[in-house]
Write an enzyme that holds these catalytic residues in place. Structure first.
Site, mmCIF file in Angstrom:
data_model
loop_
_atom_site.group_PDB
_atom_site.id
_atom_site.type_symbol
_atom_site.label_atom_id
_atom_site.label_comp_id
_atom_site.label_asym_id
_atom_site.label_seq_id
_atom_site.Cartn_x
_atom_site.Cartn_y
_atom_site.Cartn_z
ATOM 1 N N ASP A 114 27.802 -3.934 6.991
ATOM 2 C CA ASP A 114 27.999 -4.549 5.675
ATOM 3 C C ASP A 114 27.237 -3.714 4.649
ATOM 4 O O ASP A 114 26.063 -3.382 4.848
ATOM 5 C CB ASP A 114 27.481 -5.997 5.685
ATOM 6 C CG ASP A 114 27.953 -6.780 4.468
ATOM 7 O OD1 ASP A 114 28.629 -7.796 4.641
ATOM 8 O OD2 ASP A 114 27.625 -6.362 3.325
ATOM 9 N N ILE A 115 27.912 -3.367 3.570
ATOM 10 C CA ILE A 115 27.334 -2.462 2.579
ATOM 11 C C ILE A 115 26.254 -3.147 1.742
ATOM 12 O O ILE A 115 25.441 -2.497 1.092
ATOM 13 C CB ILE A 115 28.446 -1.879 1.668
ATOM 14 C CG1 ILE A 115 28.014 -0.580 1.025
ATOM 15 C CG2 ILE A 115 28.912 -2.891 0.630
ATOM 16 C CD1 ILE A 115 27.796 0.555 1.975
ATOM 17 N N HIS B 215 30.791 -12.050 10.335
ATOM 18 C CA HIS B 215 29.485 -11.451 10.036
ATOM 19 C C HIS B 215 28.602 -11.592 11.283
ATOM 20 O O HIS B 215 28.462 -12.702 11.812
ATOM 21 C CB HIS B 215 28.780 -12.205 8.911
ATOM 22 C CG HIS B 215 29.452 -12.126 7.570
ATOM 23 N ND1 HIS B 215 29.016 -11.288 6.568
ATOM 24 C CD2 HIS B 215 30.521 -12.797 7.053
ATOM 25 C CE1 HIS B 215 29.774 -11.452 5.491
ATOM 26 N NE2 HIS B 215 30.694 -12.361 5.752
ATOM 27 N N HIS C 251 37.139 -11.692 8.794
ATOM 28 C CA HIS C 251 36.006 -10.932 9.326
ATOM 29 C C HIS C 251 34.910 -11.866 9.788
ATOM 30 O O HIS C 251 34.755 -12.972 9.273
ATOM 31 C CB HIS C 251 35.461 -9.934 8.297
ATOM 32 C CG HIS C 251 35.120 -10.536 6.960
ATOM 33 N ND1 HIS C 251 36.066 -10.795 6.011
ATOM 34 C CD2 HIS C 251 33.935 -10.918 6.432
ATOM 35 C CE1 HIS C 251 35.476 -11.316 4.939
ATOM 36 N NE2 HIS C 251 34.180 -11.408 5.171
#
Ligand code: AMP
Length: 131
Positions: free
Chosen positions: A29-30, A95, A93
């Site tokens: 994750d950016i 996490h 998605h």
């Protein structure tokens, strides 16, 4: 139109890739909650996770399990937390978030800051820790 995550999986947008097979893609994750925060996506483009077909969804969790075990080997943590929001990016998605406390998985807290080199090195380490 392809989602940003489809473009990432296709290599059209750069990412810090952790793993990939023909059906799934995992990347850092950016804007991570903590160091080691990874996203797992199906390559199949479905917005809402509970619209993903049964087999793809079940196998996605098995894929995520291998990634979670690899994160644990690299990032000191008590366990890997799992969250699904999908409020920002319309591509299903999961996490995966290394947890040392419940607060680590609060999406309201300030995000961790990593340099591009730190992101690259972390992705490499997690990738190499996959069994
Ligand atoms: P949500 O859709 O609410 O689950 O949030 C989307 C997540 O994707 C956030 O944690 C973002 O930091 C992350 N994100 C958005 N764009 C990118 C990107 N280009 N590369 C990596 N992570 C991203």
């Amino acid at each position: 139109m392809a989602t940003i995550f489809s473009k990432i999986a296709a290599g059209e947008i750069p990412s810090y890739k952790v793993a990939e097979d023909n059906r799934y893609f995992a990347f850092l994750d950016i804007n991570p909650l903590v160091k080691g925060h990874v996203l797992v996506i199906p390559k199949q483009e479905v917005d809402y996770i509970f619209d993903v077909d049964d087999k793809t969804l079940a196998d996605m969790m098995v894929f995520a399990k291998r990634i979670a075990k690899a994160i644990e080997r690299v990032v000191p943590c008590k366990r890997i937390g799992v969250a699904v929001l999908g409020l920002e990016v319309p591509h299903a998605h999961i996490h995966l978030v290394p947890l040392n406390s419940e607060a680590d998985i609060s999406f309201q807290k300030p995000r961790a800051k990593l340099s591009p080199d730190e992101f690259s090195e972390l992705a490499k380490q997690i990738s190499e820790a996959i069994v």
